[in-house]
Design a protein around this motif. Structure first.
Motif, PDB file in Angstrom:
ATOM      1  N   ARG A  46      -4.328   4.847 -14.943  1.00  0.00           N
ATOM      2  CA  ARG A  46      -4.137   5.994 -14.047  1.00  0.00           C
ATOM      3  C   ARG A  46      -5.390   6.860 -13.999  1.00  0.00           C
ATOM      4  O   ARG A  46      -5.726   7.418 -12.949  1.00  0.00           O
ATOM      5  N   THR A  47      -6.090   6.950 -15.124  1.00  0.00           N
ATOM      6  CA  THR A  47      -7.349   7.699 -15.141  1.00  0.00           C
ATOM      7  C   THR A  47      -8.383   7.025 -14.243  1.00  0.00           C
ATOM      8  O   THR A  47      -9.079   7.690 -13.456  1.00  0.00           O
TER       9      THR A  47
ATOM     10  N   ARG B 187     -11.746   7.694  -0.319  1.00  0.00           N
ATOM     11  CA  ARG B 187     -11.930   9.136  -0.439  1.00  0.00           C
ATOM     12  C   ARG B 187     -13.426   9.443  -0.340  1.00  0.00           C
ATOM     13  O   ARG B 187     -14.183   9.208  -1.282  1.00  0.00           O
TER      14      ARG B 187
ATOM     15  N   ALA C 178      -7.749   5.036 -11.748  1.00  0.00           N
ATOM     16  CA  ALA C 178      -7.297   5.169 -10.361  1.00  0.00           C
ATOM     17  C   ALA C 178      -7.681   6.519  -9.775  1.00  0.00           C
ATOM     18  O   ALA C 178      -8.045   6.621  -8.601  1.00  0.00           O
ATOM     19  N   ARG C 179      -7.602   7.583 -10.586  1.00  0.00           N
ATOM     20  CA  ARG C 179      -7.981   8.912 -10.089  1.00  0.00           C
ATOM     21  C   ARG C 179      -9.487   8.994  -9.834  1.00  0.00           C
ATOM     22  O   ARG C 179      -9.924   9.679  -8.914  1.00  0.00           O
ATOM     23  N   ARG C 180     -10.270   8.296 -10.624  1.00  0.00           N
ATOM     24  CA  ARG C 180     -11.727   8.318 -10.444  1.00  0.00           C
ATOM     25  C   ARG C 180     -12.173   7.439  -9.282  1.00  0.00           C
ATOM     26  O   ARG C 180     -13.257   7.639  -8.728  1.00  0.00           O
TER      27      ARG C 180
ATOM     28  N   SER D 241      -8.490   3.507  -3.021  1.00  0.00           N
ATOM     29  CA  SER D 241      -7.118   3.437  -3.514  1.00  0.00           C
ATOM     30  C   SER D 241      -6.359   2.416  -2.677  1.00  0.00           C
ATOM     31  O   SER D 241      -6.330   2.512  -1.440  1.00  0.00           O
TER      32      SER D 241
ATOM     33  N   ARG E 195      -9.988  17.381  -0.553  1.00  0.00           N
ATOM     34  CA  ARG E 195     -10.421  15.990  -0.518  1.00  0.00           C
ATOM     35  C   ARG E 195     -10.067  15.412   0.847  1.00  0.00           C
ATOM     36  O   ARG E 195      -9.082  15.819   1.483  1.00  0.00           O
TER      37      ARG E 195
ATOM     38  N   GLU F  39     -14.650  15.086  -1.814  1.00  0.00           N
ATOM     39  CA  GLU F  39     -13.761  15.689  -2.803  1.00  0.00           C
ATOM     40  C   GLU F  39     -14.493  16.775  -3.560  1.00  0.00           C
ATOM     41  O   GLU F  39     -15.665  16.622  -3.934  1.00  0.00           O
TER      42      GLU F  39
ATOM     43  N   THR G 110      -9.573  -1.653 -12.581  1.00  0.00           N
ATOM     44  CA  THR G 110      -8.119  -1.596 -12.417  1.00  0.00           C
ATOM     45  C   THR G 110      -7.506  -2.986 -12.502  1.00  0.00           C
ATOM     46  O   THR G 110      -6.449  -3.175 -13.125  1.00  0.00           O
TER      47      THR G 110
END
Length: 460
Positions: free
Chosen positions: A143-144, A206, A146-148, A152, A214, A209, A119
């Motif tokens: 953004r991809t 996280r 960040a989702r993985r 965060s 999650r 999930e 990132t």
């Protein structure tokens, strides 16, 4: 072709050897071309070997480091890949070269599941995107990633000039129920002009999930500082505060929407200024908070959100003690045909202080509405909001109990202006404009406030 490349690799080995050898008729440009062809052919081991030989000859060969950044992750060595990519970026001389190297470095880090590092490099790449298509693609990739990423982290910053940074009264005369009692308010109780700055960080991990749920644990910290521009004896330190929170969050998808449970504990410290001695005293309260949010669609365009929250505050200040609060909220959000969004919110807060802290016992109702335009106006995005808040303090005291308690009515409006085309390392500036006026039967709480806040927030 592969056999030919291997033959040249042997020649490179002899060429790069420190001992005397028969000269080989092979230029550095030829070697770089071979590395590119090896990568194109999927011969990543060969490409990595050629790149390392080139680096032995010239440690500052940018292209060689770039080849290694591409090839090494394909061989299971993502760390070597992103380290080589970072070196290539440092050796880059043009914006296009920096963009290319940053993208390759981000990919290498992602291949090694170093998502936070990836990132960071995508943010660096955003600063050198050659065109709008490249910017859009880099944002999509960020953004991809960040989702993985199980981690965060969000950073926020604001600086807000205001005519009333301390929430003070409009004038120093003290009135209760329209009657003047002859007293005057202290300097820190009257509106002070100045600047308020806030720096916040929120990070969460996280740890669970699946397709239905999650769970994350995290920390949040916000530091508030102020600079008073009025000529008063009140020091800037008197308006200092720090907020810290440890939280646990669980989201679960239902057949018709989402439910979220939240548990948090933390502390907020603030300052109490005593004008008589000009001392600034440290005060704080600790809190425990539990809440639940429920979101569900009422139609294709209409969504409802419900919130219920309970918290307990323990104040260090003498005479306050424990305060229990309940917060309830309901929001309707409607998306128009042009994708603009209009929302309405009604919330209720009940605060129950101990017998000796009746000033912290109140009921408060807030009604507000907002409108957000989906498409920007030229380079500017815009949303507006406004509302009304009514608060009732039945046990309020000013030295003695106030007949009928305290009643406040506040009207507020605001606008948030964004500049989506302006960004630096993936952060975009914004302006938050707020105006509010408060009427009360106790003059200490009659105030007009106007502020213009400059913000910096992440675009992903």
């Amino acid at each position: 072709m592969r056999a030919w490349i291997r033959w040249v690799l042997v020649a490179l080995t002899l060429w790069a050897a420190p001992v005397a050898a028969q000269p080989v008729d092979l230029s550095l440009d030829d070697a770089r071309l071979l590395a590119r062809q090896a990568i194109a052919a999927g011969e990543f081991a060969l490409a990595a070997e050629i790149a390392r030989k080139l680096i032995e000859v010239n440690p500052d060969d940018r292209d060689a480091h770039l080849f290694l950044a591409v090839a090494a992750p394909q061989l299971g060595d993502a760390d070597a890949g992103w380290e080589a990519g970072a070196k290539a970026w440092r050796l880059s001389e043009t914006s296009a070269e920096r963009y290319e190297a940053a993208r390759v470095t981000a990919l290498a880090a992602a291949n090694g599941e170093r998502f936070t590092l990836s990132t960071i490099w995508l943010r660096i790449a955003l600063n050198d995107t050659p065109n709008e298509a490249a910017r859009t693609q880099t944002l999509r990739d960020a953004r991809t990633v960040a989702r993985r990423n199980p981690w965060s982290t969000q950073l926020t910053f604001s600086i807000v000039p205001s005519n009333n940074i301390n929430g003070g009264a409009d004038d120093e005369e003290q009135r209760i129920n329209g009657e003047t009692d002859g007293g005057t308010l202290s300097e820190d109780a009257v509106a002070l002009a100045g600047w308020r700055t806030a720096l916040g960080v929120r990070t969460q991990y996280r740890f669970q999930e699946n397709s239905q749920s999650r769970t994350a644990i995290g920390l949040q910290y916000t530091a508030n500082r102020a600079h008073i521009t009025d000529d008063v004896s009140v020091p800037d330190e008197a308006l200092t505060s720090n907020y810290a929170e440890l939280f646990l969050r669980h989201d679960r998808a239902l057949e018709n929407g989402l439910i979220t449970g939240r548990l948090a504990t933390g502390t907020l410290d603030y300052r109490n200024y005593r004008q008589s001695t000009e001392d600034v005293e440290f005060e704080k309260y600790d809190f425990v908070r539990i809440g639940v949010d429920r979101q569900f669609p009422l139609s294709d365009d209409l969504t409802m959100s419900l919130t219920a929250q309970r918290e307990r505050l323990e104040y260090s200040a003498i005479g306050i003690g424990r305060v229990d609060r309940t917060f309830l909220s309901s929001t309707l959000s409607y998306q128009l045909d042009n994708n603009d969004r209009v929302s309405a919110n009604l919330s209720f807060t009940n605060s129950d202080g101990e017998a000796e802290s009746g000033n912290f016992t109140f009921d408060s109702w807030t009604l507000q509405a907002s409108y957000a335009w989906a498409e920007p106006f030229g380079p500017v995005s815009l949303s507006v909001n406004g509302g009304l808040q009514i608060s009732d303090y039945p046990k309020y005291s000013v030295f003695d109990a106030v007949e009928g308690g305290r009643e406040d009515t506040t009207v507020f409006v605001g606008a948030n202006v964004g500049f989506p085309e302006v960004e630096y390392f993936g952060f975009s500036p914004g302006v938050a404009i707020t105006a509010r006026t408060a009427d009360s039967n106790i003059s200490r709480f009659e105030r007009d406030t106007f502020s213009v806040g400059f913000t910096l927030s992440s675009v992903f």
